[in-house]
Design an enzyme around this catalytic site. Structure first.
Site, PDB file in Angstrom:
ATOM      1  N   LYS A   4      35.016 -27.443   0.199  1.00  0.00           N
ATOM      2  CA  LYS A   4      34.536 -27.653  -1.179  1.00  0.00           C
ATOM      3  C   LYS A   4      35.098 -28.939  -1.788  1.00  0.00           C
ATOM      4  O   LYS A   4      34.842 -29.209  -2.957  1.00  0.00           O
ATOM      5  CB  LYS A   4      34.960 -26.473  -2.057  1.00  0.00           C
ATOM      6  N   SER A  27      34.083 -23.331 -12.368  1.00  0.00           N
ATOM      7  CA  SER A  27      34.991 -24.469 -12.177  1.00  0.00           C
ATOM      8  C   SER A  27      34.194 -25.757 -12.008  1.00  0.00           C
ATOM      9  O   SER A  27      34.608 -26.823 -12.451  1.00  0.00           O
ATOM     10  CB  SER A  27      35.888 -24.232 -10.959  1.00  0.00           C
TER      11      SER A  27
HETATM   12  P1  ADP Z   1      35.474 -19.145  -4.173  1.00  0.00           P
HETATM   13  O1  ADP Z   1      35.501 -20.525  -3.566  1.00  0.00           O
HETATM   14  O2  ADP Z   1      36.146 -18.122  -3.316  1.00  0.00           O
HETATM   15  O3  ADP Z   1      34.143 -18.701  -4.659  1.00  0.00           O
HETATM   16  P2  ADP Z   1      36.196 -19.432  -6.974  1.00  0.00           P
HETATM   17  O4  ADP Z   1      37.474 -19.921  -7.530  1.00  0.00           O
HETATM   18  O5  ADP Z   1      34.964 -20.201  -7.287  1.00  0.00           O
HETATM   19  O6  ADP Z   1      36.453 -19.295  -5.426  1.00  0.00           O
HETATM   20  O7  ADP Z   1      35.956 -17.941  -7.449  1.00  0.00           O
HETATM   21  C1  ADP Z   1      36.868 -16.913  -7.156  1.00  0.00           C
HETATM   22  C2  ADP Z   1      36.320 -15.580  -7.650  1.00  0.00           C
HETATM   23  O8  ADP Z   1      36.277 -15.585  -9.072  1.00  0.00           O
HETATM   24  C3  ADP Z   1      34.881 -15.271  -7.199  1.00  0.00           C
HETATM   25  O9  ADP Z   1      34.773 -13.871  -6.987  1.00  0.00           O
HETATM   26  C4  ADP Z   1      34.045 -15.678  -8.375  1.00  0.00           C
HETATM   27  O10 ADP Z   1      32.829 -14.951  -8.423  1.00  0.00           O
HETATM   28  C5  ADP Z   1      34.966 -15.289  -9.513  1.00  0.00           C
HETATM   29  N1  ADP Z   1      34.698 -16.045 -10.730  1.00  0.00           N
HETATM   30  C6  ADP Z   1      34.584 -17.373 -10.892  1.00  0.00           C
HETATM   31  N2  ADP Z   1      34.324 -17.708 -12.183  1.00  0.00           N
HETATM   32  C7  ADP Z   1      34.274 -16.530 -12.860  1.00  0.00           C
HETATM   33  C8  ADP Z   1      34.007 -16.165 -14.219  1.00  0.00           C
HETATM   34  N3  ADP Z   1      33.708 -17.084 -15.146  1.00  0.00           N
HETATM   35  N4  ADP Z   1      34.050 -14.870 -14.536  1.00  0.00           N
HETATM   36  C9  ADP Z   1      34.297 -13.948 -13.564  1.00  0.00           C
HETATM   37  N5  ADP Z   1      34.528 -14.198 -12.283  1.00  0.00           N
HETATM   38  C10 ADP Z   1      34.521 -15.473 -11.926  1.00  0.00           C
END
Ligand code: ADP
Length: 164
Positions: free
Chosen positions: A45, A132
């Site tokens: 990523k 993010s």
């Molecule tokens: P990954 O690369 O494993 O998807 P992320 O940091 O993008 O890592 O997300 C980690 C977890 O947090 C995932 O289950 C994602 O769906 C959840 N997540 C991300 N943003 C939010 C949000 N705004 N509210 C709830 N869950 C979230």
């Protein structure tokens, strides 16, 4: 005999940690004796923040909770789970479009280790649009980040983009 401790792992990239992630941590910590926030390097990523920076930002936010800790991992999640004697993977769901990817990942992990469950928690609806990826774009363009991340994370984002 002492009751076994129920350890949950919330894995993700956390590049950077958002108010949405924190909402899931707050909900999740009620389900487990210990919740480990597990930071994946996620080189595919091309993260903005180094793993150590992500660990530091998360550590800053979770120090108020007694039963949450943060670690990085670079192995297969299921191997890490076994190493930690963790029983449950915690993931957050925002919108329907998250579902397909999460469903596939949970089923794949179940094939790798049928003894480990994945649970999903739904974020508060005001955090549902937070990702993010968008936050980094807003930060890069100098927008107001206070609805999306904590003041400490907003500061780190501004520093990264040379805005502070
Ligand atoms: P990954 O690369 O494993 O998807 P992320 O940091 O993008 O890592 O997300 C980690 C977890 O947090 C995932 O289950 C994602 O769906 C959840 N997540 C991300 N943003 C939010 C949000 N705004 N509210 C709830 N869950 C979230």
């Amino acid at each position: 005999m002492a009751k076994p401790r129920h350890i949950g792992v919330y894995p993700g990239t956390f590049d950077p940690i958002t108010r949405g992630h924190l909402d899931i941590i707050e909900r999740g910590l009620k389900l487990f004796d210990v919740l480990i926030v597990a930071v994946a390097e996620s080189l595919s990523k091309a993260p903005l923040f180094e793993v150590d920076e992500r660990l530091e930002m998360i550590g800053h936010e979770i120090k108020k909770y007694g039963n949450v800790r943060v670690e990085s991992f670079d192995s297969l999640l299921m191997d890490y789970m076994r190493k930690k004697k963790a029983t449950t993977v915690l993931r957050g769901l925002r919108v329907i479009s998250d579902f397909e990817y999460e469903f596939q990942m949970a089923l794949t992990n179940r094939k790798l280790d049928p003894g480990i469950e994945t649970v999903f928690m739904m974020t508060a609806e005001n955090y549902a649009p937070i990702s993010s990826r968008f936050i980094k774009e807003i930060a890069r363009l100098g927008g107001n980040l206070s609805a999306f991340v904590t003041p400490n994370v907003a500061k780190k984002l501004k520093e990264k983009y040379g805005l502070e």
